[in-house]
Design a protein around this motif. Structure first.
Motif: not given
Ligand SMILES: [Mg+2]
Ligand SMILES: Nc1ncnc2c1ncn2[C@@H]1O[C@H](COP(=O)(O)OP(=O)(O)OP(=O)(O)O)[C@@H](O)[C@H]1O
Lengths: 103, 303
Positions: B49, B72, B151
């Motif tokens: 991240t 995520d 991400d």
């Molecule tokens: Mg992460």
């Protein structure tokens, strides 16, 4: 060739006991080397297609037409030396069959 | 397609210690640059991240139009790392399921006009979207943006498959530790099996002092083990933590060694030929004393 592979495999822990480099970096590297070969080899096998079993079977069939060997390999693994991978197989010979010259 | 890795890089160059910068430049010249890049790792907590936020900011600083996307789902974090958590109205899943227009799920960055975040949904799970939906969405974004940085969640399950689906290129983040490297190897195998060839590696949280003492794997060890090209080396850096506390990507802190490392990484992604620099511990006595007393801010001279 084989001796080179075997040397590559000697863990540094052992070497450091003999007075070689004694640091956690080389221990980590050796452990990783072993873990990665193992992981990569495991992926060859049962999960997808049973290829590991069939490799073992085929090799056994090929070898046993020449030599009487144990049905289980003593070792069968993929090892890494620098940039190449090697299939290393060893199997105990039970008895030599009478040698027949080719043709 | 098999998952097993049989020496990715070894086949092409035969020498893992050669830096790959030139190879990648040739690739960029030959084919149009990748637009959609996934940042992945296998192991959790290694810096995906953080890397996504800083690469996104770094590419925007270079004048590109950039979207960073948090996939995520259920454990979103890219929003807080970028300091945008209070601006979320709609999220990725809303956009995919048609509850909002795509641009309503895009939050403009506080520092840069041309950087947008698409946050993950917090109350859903990874199985509520699939790779095809995410790929469609990214293809639409590619029409308006130069780069889409994804991400990826930790793990190799559905969330991973979603995140790599749209990508044309992959970045694998690891730390110089046994478990992270082992997981990286697994992920590299899966990426190659998914036709994402030649993923590039970022080694994060390097402690040059430990490397020098022989208590941490160094770049060459890791390259030899994983047989991939290195995209960048990022030191462990207290300034990264203080920047993240404030919701500012560390690349905006000019004094931060990790920020400088991310700027160099962004330049490499963008096709610049920036040589890799080995991280050196600061050697001057005062810094050593400070370090030993635990009051230094960083242990490094440059990144
Ligand atoms: Mg992460
Ligand atoms: N170079 C660094 N120096 C110091 N701290 C760092 C560095 N890189 C990451 N961190 C810290 O490590 C933690 C994990 O980072 P991050 O959230 O980016 O990892 P992640 O891979 O996205 O984790 P997850 O798998 O949970 O999504 C954060 O607290 C971050 O601030």
């Amino acid at each position: 060739m084989l001796s080179k592979l075997l040397r590559a495999k000697t863990p540094n822990v052992i070497r450091s006991a003999r007075g070689g480099p004694d640091n956690t970096r080389s221990i980590a590297k050796n452990r990783l080397n072993a873990a990665l070969s193992r992981d990569r080899y495991d992926l060859l096998g049962p999960v997808r297609s049973g290829r590991r079993d069939s490799l073992e079977r085929d090799l056994y069939a090929a070898i046993s037409s020449h030599l009487e060997v144990d049905s289980e390999f003593h070792e069968l693994e993929i090892r890494r030396l620098n940039d190449s991978f090697y299939l290393v197989a060893s199997v105990r010979i039970q008895a030599m069959l009478p040698w027949a010259p080719a043709g | 397609m098999s998952e097993i890795r049989l020496g990715g890089k070894g086949k092409t160059t035969g020498n893992p210690s050669v830096c790959s910068e030139r190879d990648s430049r040739i690739t960029t010249a030959a084919i149009p640059p990748s637009k959609t890049i996934v940042v992945t790792s296998g192991k959790g907590g290694v810096g995906k991240t953080t890397t996504t936020a800083n690469i996104g900011a770094g590419l925007a600083l270079r004048g590109h139009r950039v979207v960073v996307m948090d996939t995520d789902i259920g454990l979103r974090n890219l929003d807080v790392v970028m300091g945008l958590e209070n601006r979320i109205v709609y999220d990725l899943v809303d956009a995919i399921e048609g509850r909002c227009k795509l641009n309503q799920a895009m939050i403009r960055d506080r520092h840069q006009q041309e950087l947008y975040l698409i946050p993950a949904a917090q109350t859903r799970d990874k199985n509520c979207i699939n790779p095809e939906q995410l790929t469609d969405l990214c293809r639409r974004l590619e029409e308006d943006f130069d780069y889409i940085i994804i991400d990826c969640p930790a793990g190799i399950e559905q969330g991973f498959r979603n995140a790599i689906g749209p990508a044309q290129e992959a970045i694998v983040v690891t730390t110089p530790e046994v478990s992270a490297i082992r997981d990286a190897d697994r992920v590299i195998g899966l990426l190659e099996a998914a036709e994402l060839q030649h993923p590039r590696l970022i080694i994060n949280r390097i402690r040059p002092g430990m490397v020098k003492r022989g208590d941490m794997l160094d770049k060459d060890d890791i390259v030899e083990l994983l047989a991939v090209d290195v995209l960048g080396l990022v030191p462990a850096d207290d300034r990264l933590i203080t920047a993240t506390n404030q919701g500012v990507p560390v690349i905006h802190d000019r004094k931060a060694p990790s920020g400088q490392a991310f700027a160099r990484i962004a330049a490499r992604i963008d096709g610049d030929d920036v040589p890799l620099m080995d991280l050196e511990p600061k050697s001057n006595l005062m810094n050593r004393v400070r370090y030993l007393m635990g009051i230094n801010r960083s242990e490094y001279t440059h990144a």
